[in-house]
Write a protein that holds these residues in place. Structure first.
Motif, PDB file in Angstrom:
ATOM      1  N   ALA A 170       3.022  -4.448   3.330  1.00 54.75           N
ATOM      2  CA  ALA A 170       3.950  -3.338   3.551  1.00 54.75           C
ATOM      3  C   ALA A 170       3.288  -2.025   3.157  1.00 54.75           C
ATOM      4  CB  ALA A 170       5.209  -3.550   2.718  1.00 54.75           C
ATOM      5  N   PHE A 171       3.721  -0.951   3.815  1.00 49.33           N
ATOM      6  CA  PHE A 171       3.215   0.391   3.522  1.00 49.33           C
ATOM      7  C   PHE A 171       4.401   1.280   3.168  1.00 49.33           C
ATOM      8  CE2 PHE A 171       0.316  -1.594   6.428  1.00 49.33           C
ATOM      9  CZ  PHE A 171      -0.947  -1.268   5.934  1.00 49.33           C
ATOM     10  N   ILE A 172       4.248   2.067   2.108  1.00 48.25           N
ATOM     11  CA  ILE A 172       5.288   3.051   1.772  1.00 48.25           C
ATOM     12  C   ILE A 172       4.638   4.429   1.855  1.00 48.25           C
ATOM     13  CG2 ILE A 172       6.780   3.941  -0.061  1.00 48.25           C
ATOM     14  CD1 ILE A 172       7.082   1.085  -1.108  1.00 48.25           C
ATOM     15  N   ILE A 173       5.247   5.296   2.650  1.00 55.19           N
ATOM     16  CA  ILE A 173       4.723   6.666   2.773  1.00 55.19           C
ATOM     17  C   ILE A 173       5.545   7.565   1.854  1.00 55.19           C
ATOM     18  CG2 ILE A 173       4.331   8.617   4.325  1.00 55.19           C
ATOM     19  CD1 ILE A 173       4.167   6.623   6.662  1.00 55.19           C
ATOM     20  N   ALA A 174       4.882   8.150   0.850  1.00 57.43           N
ATOM     21  CA  ALA A 174       5.589   9.020  -0.105  1.00 57.43           C
ATOM     22  C   ALA A 174       4.786  10.311  -0.287  1.00 57.43           C
ATOM     23  CB  ALA A 174       5.768   8.292  -1.437  1.00 57.43           C
ATOM     24  N   VAL A 175       4.583  10.990   0.826  1.00 59.97           N
ATOM     25  CA  VAL A 175       3.787  12.231   0.801  1.00 59.97           C
ATOM     26  C   VAL A 175       4.736  13.432   0.838  1.00 59.97           C
ATOM     27  CG1 VAL A 175       1.771  11.189   1.897  1.00 59.97           C
ATOM     28  CG2 VAL A 175       3.575  12.182   3.330  1.00 59.97           C
ATOM     29  N   PRO A 176       4.237  14.626   0.475  1.00 65.85           N
ATOM     30  CA  PRO A 176       5.130  15.791   0.480  1.00 65.85           C
ATOM     31  C   PRO A 176       5.529  16.236   1.889  1.00 65.85           C
ATOM     32  CG  PRO A 176       3.014  16.303  -0.576  1.00 65.85           C
ATOM     33  CD  PRO A 176       2.898  14.942  -0.006  1.00 65.85           C
ATOM     34  N   THR A 177       6.712  16.825   1.979  1.00 69.66           N
ATOM     35  CA  THR A 177       7.120  17.500   3.224  1.00 69.66           C
ATOM     36  C   THR A 177       7.500  18.930   2.852  1.00 69.66           C
ATOM     37  OG1 THR A 177       9.260  16.402   2.877  1.00 69.66           O
ATOM     38  CG2 THR A 177       7.913  15.572   4.666  1.00 69.66           C
ATOM     39  N   PRO A 178       6.505  19.791   2.714  1.00 69.50           N
ATOM     40  CA  PRO A 178       6.802  21.184   2.351  1.00 69.50           C
ATOM     41  C   PRO A 178       7.340  21.958   3.558  1.00 69.50           C
ATOM     42  CG  PRO A 178       4.420  20.815   2.480  1.00 69.50           C
ATOM     43  CD  PRO A 178       5.086  19.546   2.888  1.00 69.50           C
ATOM     44  N   PHE A 179       7.548  23.240   3.384  1.00 65.40           N
ATOM     45  CA  PHE A 179       7.898  24.031   4.564  1.00 65.40           C
ATOM     46  C   PHE A 179       6.935  25.210   4.714  1.00 65.40           C
ATOM     47  CE2 PHE A 179      11.729  26.116   2.125  1.00 65.40           C
ATOM     48  CZ  PHE A 179      10.855  26.669   1.220  1.00 65.40           C
ATOM     49  N   TYR A 180       6.842  25.704   5.915  1.00 67.63           N
ATOM     50  CA  TYR A 180       6.009  26.869   6.185  1.00 67.63           C
ATOM     51  C   TYR A 180       6.764  28.126   5.757  1.00 67.63           C
ATOM     52  CZ  TYR A 180       3.291  23.693   9.175  1.00 67.63           C
ATOM     53  OH  TYR A 180       2.534  22.668   9.647  1.00 67.63           O
ATOM     54  N   LYS A 196       0.231  -7.245  12.649  1.00 65.34           N
ATOM     55  CA  LYS A 196       1.479  -7.924  13.022  1.00 65.34           C
ATOM     56  C   LYS A 196       2.214  -8.407  11.780  1.00 65.34           C
ATOM     57  CE  LYS A 196       1.911  -9.735  17.505  1.00 65.34           C
ATOM     58  NZ  LYS A 196       1.967 -10.639  18.504  1.00 65.34           N
ATOM     59  N   GLY A 197       3.548  -8.217  11.759  1.00 59.85           N
ATOM     60  CA  GLY A 197       4.351  -8.713  10.633  1.00 59.85           C
ATOM     61  C   GLY A 197       4.485  -7.700   9.496  1.00 59.85           C
ATOM     62  N   ASN A 198       3.816  -6.552   9.595  1.00 59.67           N
ATOM     63  CA  ASN A 198       3.896  -5.545   8.522  1.00 59.67           C
ATOM     64  C   ASN A 198       5.247  -4.821   8.535  1.00 59.67           C
ATOM     65  OD1 ASN A 198       0.433  -4.269   8.473  1.00 59.67           O
ATOM     66  ND2 ASN A 198       1.355  -6.068   7.541  1.00 59.67           N
ATOM     67  N   LEU A 199       5.540  -4.232   7.375  1.00 56.14           N
ATOM     68  CA  LEU A 199       6.692  -3.325   7.253  1.00 56.14           C
ATOM     69  C   LEU A 199       6.160  -1.954   6.840  1.00 56.14           C
ATOM     70  CD1 LEU A 199       9.763  -2.571   6.760  1.00 56.14           C
ATOM     71  CD2 LEU A 199       9.416  -3.394   4.414  1.00 56.14           C
ATOM     72  N   VAL A 200       6.645  -0.893   7.500  1.00 54.04           N
ATOM     73  CA  VAL A 200       6.289   0.468   7.085  1.00 54.04           C
ATOM     74  C   VAL A 200       7.582   1.189   6.699  1.00 54.04           C
ATOM     75  CG1 VAL A 200       5.220   2.665   7.755  1.00 54.04           C
ATOM     76  CG2 VAL A 200       4.340   0.510   8.708  1.00 54.04           C
ATOM     77  N   CYS A 258       0.863  -1.188   0.000  1.00 54.20           N
ATOM     78  CA  CYS A 258       0.000   0.000   0.000  1.00 54.20           C
ATOM     79  C   CYS A 258       0.902   1.242   0.000  1.00 54.20           C
ATOM     80  CB  CYS A 258      -0.874  -0.051   1.260  1.00 54.20           C
ATOM     81  SG  CYS A 258      -2.052   1.288   1.341  1.00 54.20           S
ATOM     82  N   ILE A 259       0.710   2.093  -1.004  1.00 55.17           N
ATOM     83  CA  ILE A 259       1.572   3.280  -1.134  1.00 55.17           C
ATOM     84  C   ILE A 259       0.742   4.531  -0.884  1.00 55.17           C
ATOM     85  CG2 ILE A 259       3.062   4.578  -2.710  1.00 55.17           C
ATOM     86  CD1 ILE A 259       3.898   1.974  -3.885  1.00 55.17           C
ATOM     87  N   ILE A 260       1.165   5.306   0.073  1.00 54.69           N
ATOM     88  CA  ILE A 260       0.383   6.492   0.440  1.00 54.69           C
ATOM     89  C   ILE A 260       1.047   7.731  -0.143  1.00 54.69           C
ATOM     90  CG2 ILE A 260      -0.529   7.834   2.394  1.00 54.69           C
ATOM     91  CD1 ILE A 260       0.122   4.660   3.568  1.00 54.69           C
TER      92      ILE A 260
END
Ligand code: SAJ
Length: 428
Positions: free
Chosen positions: A78-88, A111-115, A7-9
């Motif tokens: 497994a989960f991959i987090i690929a969201v923006p990290t902007p700045f203020y 249980k057993g997941n990878l993030v 799952c890719i976020i």
């Protein structure tokens, strides 16, 4: 570890190509995005960003059924987090998307997941921010689930190739997490996979982009020095780079995009007392659009009321991404100084800047100009023939900020030609 479902976020510049890569390797992938327009266009088979080759791989992934899209995470291996990290505005990192993504995983974490966090983040984000949020599930990191940080390092415009071929760093919160990350990325990565701890991996990413920013800053300062001393910086750089241990980068109208102009601030924020050089480099690059305006003020004897056609608005050549674009900044500053601006950005013709005419075609953009200003070295602009252009515009002044045009060709076609950092072309 077996990864049957990933799952890719975040389905942006990194998440979507990664989702397609995995889905085309016969893994079931759920791509998640909070923007309903993104979901809708993908369901219709349309990619919402311009990246060479992406439309084709996305169509394949969506049609063969490997890639599904959703507005929220679902149970997966497994989960991959690929969201923006902007700045203020105050240059502090905005981690709200990372937090929301981690929070959205909590109800489906098993249980057993990878993030894996891929978003570029300040040091200790994985350990101090993502980990505690995920543990709200009642599961324990390192025991019940694994957690790693793996920065994306691909170059926009070459993402599909670089995702596969580049070396990949994977930093685990423990060794088993790093190892699990390696197994996940091996599904499509052919480049070397280097394992380390999560905070080192975060630092590596920030160091790479900061190194590039500092090196571009010195190139930009050289352009200003060349301008003062009657030197052509492009010639000087070419000669200096014949030294076996010197590799000066290219000056230009500034540094943009969502990576290099943002990431160094994460280090400055994390340790302001230790980062005077990094901060100064950022300030030098941020001031470069104003240097372009000063150049125009000089060559046009004031910009007020002058009709300038700005060619290109993207943050660099051959991409459609306008985030933090120095070209847009130059246009803003010229408008403030009273110039009459027409823009032409072939990758985003509809993009409007207040007080500016956005031309739909090159012909429309050129017709009424007093001055042609090359802000982005798109291939389409580099290959323009000055002799042909001369017939379609009344402008007889051309200003090149990216070394995209050949001085002698433009001069031969009857243009007064100026180039950023090149006082040899027309000293006054
Ligand atoms: N630029 C110059 N002079 C140069 C090179 C670039 O002025 O000599 C400008 C570009 O025009 C642009 C900005 O710098 O405005 C950034 O462009 P870039 O091509 O250097 O980098 P990005 O932002 O497209 O991608 C970078 C890459 N990082 C490095 O090369 C260290 C990429 O590998 C990363 O994955 C990406 O940042 C990211 O996502 O962090």
């Amino acid at each position: 570890m077996k990864f049957n479902h990933i799952c890719i976020i975040g389905l942006g510049y990194i998440g979507l190509p990664t989702a397609c890569m995995l889905a085309n390797k016969v893994v079931k992938v759920t791509g998640v995005d909070s923007n309903p327009d993104v979901i809708k266009s993908l369901i219709d088979g349309q990619v919402h960003i311009h990246e060479p080759g992406l439309q084709e791989v996305a169509e394949k992934a969506l049609h063969t059924g490997g890639l599904h899209v959703s507005d929220r995470p679902v149970e997966a291996d497994a989960f991959i987090i690929a969201v923006p990290t902007p700045f203020y505005d105050d240059k502090k990192a905005d981690l709200s998307y990372v937090r929301s993504a981690a929070e959205a995983i909590v109800p489906v974490l098993c249980k057993g997941n990878l993030v894996v966090l891929e978003s570029t983040s300040p040091p200790l984000t994985t350990q101090n921010i993502v980990l505690p949020i995920l543990e709200r599930s009642g599961l324990k990191a390192g025991e019940d689930f694994q957690l790693a940080y793996s920065p994306e390092r691909v170059l926009p415009g070459q993402i599909l190739r670089e995702l596969v071929e580049n070396a990949r760093v994977i930093g685990g919160i423990d060794e088993a997490s790093a190892q699990a990350g390696k197994e996940l990325y091996r599904i499509f990565v052919k480049g070397e996979i280097i394992l380390t701890d999560a905070t080192t991996a975060e630092m590596v990413k920030l160091m790479e982009n900061t190194c590039r920013d500092v090196n571009i800053a010195i190139a930009n300062e050289f352009s200003r020095l060349a301008d003062r001393f009657g030197v052509d910086v492009w010639e000087a750089i070419q000669i200096a780079n014949r030294h076996p241990r010197v590799k000066i980068l290219n000056p230009g109208p500034g540094v943009g995009g969502h990576c290099i102009s943002v990431d160094p601030w994460f280090l400055v924020e994390a340790a302001p007392d230790l980062t005077p050089l990094i901060r100064t480099a950022r300030e030098v690059n941020d001031a470069q659009p104003e240097f372009v305006v000063t150049l125009l003020e000089r060559v046009l004897h004031g910009v007020k009321g002058k009709k300038i056609t700005a060619l290109g608005l993207a943050f660099k050549q051959d991409v459609d991404d306008l985030r933090e674009s120095p070209a847009v900044e130059v246009v803003h500053n010229l408008v403030k100084a009273g110039a009459v601006i027409t823009t032409y950005e072939p990758f985003k013709t509809g993009f409007q800047i207040e007080g500016v005419t956005a031309a739909k075609s090159l012909e429309e953009a050129l017709a009424e100009a007093d001055c042609l200003l090359l802000l982005v070295g798109h291939t389409q602009f580099r290959s323009l023939l000055p002799s042909t252009i001369a017939k379609t515009t009344k402008a007889r002044i051309a200003v090149d900020t990216v070394n995209g045009w050949k001085k002698d060709e433009w001069q031969a076609a009857g243009f007064d030609f100026y180039r950023l950092g090149d006082r040899k072309s027309k000293p006054e």
